[in-house]
Design a protein around this motif. Structure first.
Motif, short mmCIF file in Angstrom:
data_model
loop_
_atom_site.label_atom_id
_atom_site.label_comp_id
_atom_site.label_asym_id
_atom_site.label_seq_id
_atom_site.Cartn_x
_atom_site.Cartn_y
_atom_site.Cartn_z
N ALA A 1 0.83 -1.21 0.00
CA ALA A 1 0.00 0.00 0.00
C ALA A 1 0.86 1.25 0.00
CB ALA A 1 -0.94 0.00 1.21
N ALA B 1 1.03 3.73 -3.30
CA ALA B 1 0.71 5.16 -3.17
C ALA B 1 1.88 6.02 -3.64
CB ALA B 1 0.35 5.48 -1.72
N LEU C 1 -4.74 5.97 3.89
CA LEU C 1 -6.15 5.85 3.49
C LEU C 1 -6.43 4.49 2.86
CD1 LEU C 1 -6.83 9.40 1.97
CD2 LEU C 1 -7.57 8.49 4.18
N LEU C 2 -5.46 3.97 2.13
CA LEU C 2 -5.63 2.63 1.55
C LEU C 2 -5.78 1.59 2.65
CD1 LEU C 2 -2.99 2.67 -1.35
CD2 LEU C 2 -5.48 2.86 -1.55
N SER D 1 -6.70 2.14 5.65
CA SER D 1 -7.94 2.39 6.37
C SER D 1 -9.14 1.81 5.63
CB SER D 1 -8.13 3.88 6.59
OG SER D 1 -7.18 4.37 7.51
N ALA D 2 -9.11 1.82 4.30
CA ALA D 2 -10.17 1.19 3.52
C ALA D 2 -10.23 -0.30 3.82
CB ALA D 2 -9.95 1.43 2.02
N LEU D 3 -9.06 -0.91 3.92
CA LEU D 3 -8.97 -2.32 4.28
C LEU D 3 -9.59 -2.55 5.65
CD1 LEU D 3 -7.40 -5.12 3.50
CD2 LEU D 3 -5.72 -4.30 5.15
N MET E 1 -5.45 4.66 -7.30
CA MET E 1 -5.73 4.70 -5.87
C MET E 1 -7.19 4.37 -5.57
SD MET E 1 -3.03 5.46 -3.98
CE MET E 1 -3.60 6.31 -2.50
N TRP E 2 -8.11 4.85 -6.40
CA TRP E 2 -9.53 4.61 -6.14
C TRP E 2 -9.86 3.12 -6.27
CZ3 TRP E 2 -12.48 7.97 -3.82
CH2 TRP E 2 -12.19 9.34 -3.94
N GLY F 1 -8.20 1.14 -3.44
CA GLY F 1 -8.91 1.34 -2.18
C GLY F 1 -10.19 0.53 -2.11
N LEU G 1 -9.28 -3.11 -1.66
CA LEU G 1 -8.84 -3.36 -0.29
C LEU G 1 -10.02 -3.39 0.68
CD1 LEU G 1 -5.53 -1.29 0.05
CD2 LEU G 1 -5.79 -3.77 -0.11
N PHE G 2 -11.04 -2.59 0.40
CA PHE G 2 -12.26 -2.65 1.22
C PHE G 2 -12.89 -4.04 1.12
CE2 PHE G 2 -16.85 -2.32 1.72
CZ PHE G 2 -16.96 -1.61 2.91
#
Length: 408
Positions: free
Chosen positions: A236, A240, A251-252, A254-256, A300-301, A304, A307-308
């Motif tokens: 990640a 980035a 943020l990546l 955090s999406a995870l 990135m989008w 992310g 990863l969610f």
């Protein structure tokens, strides 16, 4: 929908020790990433950062079960208070050794001491829950609650640590971990009413927890799952940076964590009728699918979002592992059994971060994604093939005692 959570948090002392444990285990969300960001920020090498983090986590994994065994025998506060003091000193010396350019061997020694003195706060909290709750359903909800608490840390921790380390000061993530460990430990270990009592040596407490075939099977699966987590942390950050927005790496992650938090909360809110070992098999299979989808990331989008999806399968996998181990382990060795889960994950995380870091140095983040994808698939295949060993009716401590009695 969330009456299950309200029920367990109303138990005497439960909310207090759970919140204190939340603060005390902030390091699980920020420390390894903080070490990677610190070393890479100062040295410029992901490979070196991965090696230092790997030393930290391997030693942590080796020391964890031994600390847990001491806790089972002597009590949480008596063992952990001096260990936390040593941990804080070691991390302070790690920071100094990098800035003063001391020999690399000293840097690795301080990282190793820091890892050896982390302990497994999550295991201690889960042992308190096992000592506090009054039914299996309450215990499953408690484990789900703790998984949600972990993910709350993983949602906020990486963002804060990344911003502090990249925009304020490279060792800021490590310092955040030190402060939270000191404050949380103070709040937790003064709570004596919910601390499980020390145990005496007995026939039940002898032998090795990992001699249980079901627990050993989960430990092996957890190693492969841990590779995913360790590799994804490093990937990640590198992804980035390749996109020109390194400060958004948190943020990546955090999406995870957000995906894991939401699914963990829903998992705990439901009263399940299916066997826990079956749910574990399904969860790790879904994890393998979602981790493999990371290879589709283009920016990135999309990364992310993927990863969610990965995160949505993490909490059910970890809750399932904890639930199965609690059903299989001898009651007098419960903290040690939980610690072995943390140890196996830590081994995987250590190897994942080190190997992924070196792949990134020689290729790129996209190539490094092959590592977690492959290990997630292997972990799922192992879990499904060893599912019978996870059945409490076959492999629990009581079931094994009955079998031994019949043989005798």
């Amino acid at each position: 929908m969330f009456n299950n959570y309200r029920e367990i948090l109303s138990l005497p002392g439960a909310l207090k020790f759970s919140l204190a444990g939340l603060v005390a285990r902030m390091p699980i969300a920020v420390l390894s990433l903080g070490i990677v960001l610190f070393i890479q920020g100062v040295s410029g090498s992901y490979g070196m950062a991965g090696i230092v983090a790997a030393v930290f986590m391997v030693v942590q994994a080796l020391a964890g079960p031994g600390i847990a065994r001491m806790v089972d025998r002597l009590g949480q506060a008596r063992v952990m208070v001096p260990i936390v003091v040593v941990h804080l000193i070691a991390l302070a010396l790690l920071i100094v050794s990098v800035y003063e350019e001391w020999p690399v061997v000293l840097l690795l020694i301080f990282a190793g001491i820091g890892g050896a003195t982390v302990g497994s706060v999550g295991s201690l909290i889960r042992s308190r829950w096992s000592h506090t709750v009054t039914s299996p359903n309450q215990l499953q909800t408690a484990f789900s609650w703790e998984s949600v608490a972990d993910e709350l840390l993983f949602v906020s921790g990486p963002v804060v640590a990344t911003v502090l380390a990249t925009a304020v000061w490279p060792p800021a993530g490590i310092i955040l971990s030190m402060v939270s460990a000191a404050v949380g430990s103070t709040l937790l270990y003064i709570q004596k009413s919910t601390e499980p009592p020390p145990i005496e040596r007995s026939t039940e407490a002898k032998g090795h927890v990992v001699s249980n075939p079901g627990i050993f099977a989960i430990i092996i699966v957890n190693v492969f799952l841990g590779v995913n987590f360790g590799a994804i942390d490093v990937i990640a950050v590198a992804f980035a940076e390749e996109q020109g927005v390194k400060s958004l790496a948190g943020l990546l992650l955090s999406a995870l964590a957000l995906g894991s938090l939401l699914c963990g909360a829903l998992y705990g809110a439901k009263t399940w009728n299916t066997p826990s070992h079956h749910r574990f098999g399904v969860a790790v299979s879904l994890l393998a699918v979602t981790v493999s989808l990371m290879l589709l990331a283009q920016n990135m989008w999309s990364f992310g979002l993927l990863l969610f999806l990965v995160g949505s399968t993490i909490a059910p996998s970890l809750i399932g592992a904890n639930t199965v181990v609690e059903q299989l382990a001898p009651p007098r060795r419960l903290t040690e059994a939980f610690a072995w889960l943390g140890t196996s994950l830590a081994f995987g995380v250590a190897f994942g971060s080190a190997i992924a870091g070196n792949i990134i140095d020689s290729a790129d983040a996209k190539t490094a994604m092959l590592l977690p994808a492959g290990c997630a698939i292997v972990g799922a295949v192992l879990a499904l093939s060893l599912l019978k060993r996870l059945n409490p009716s076959r492999s629990s401590h009581e079931a094994r005692l009955r079998k031994d009695a019949l043989r005798g």
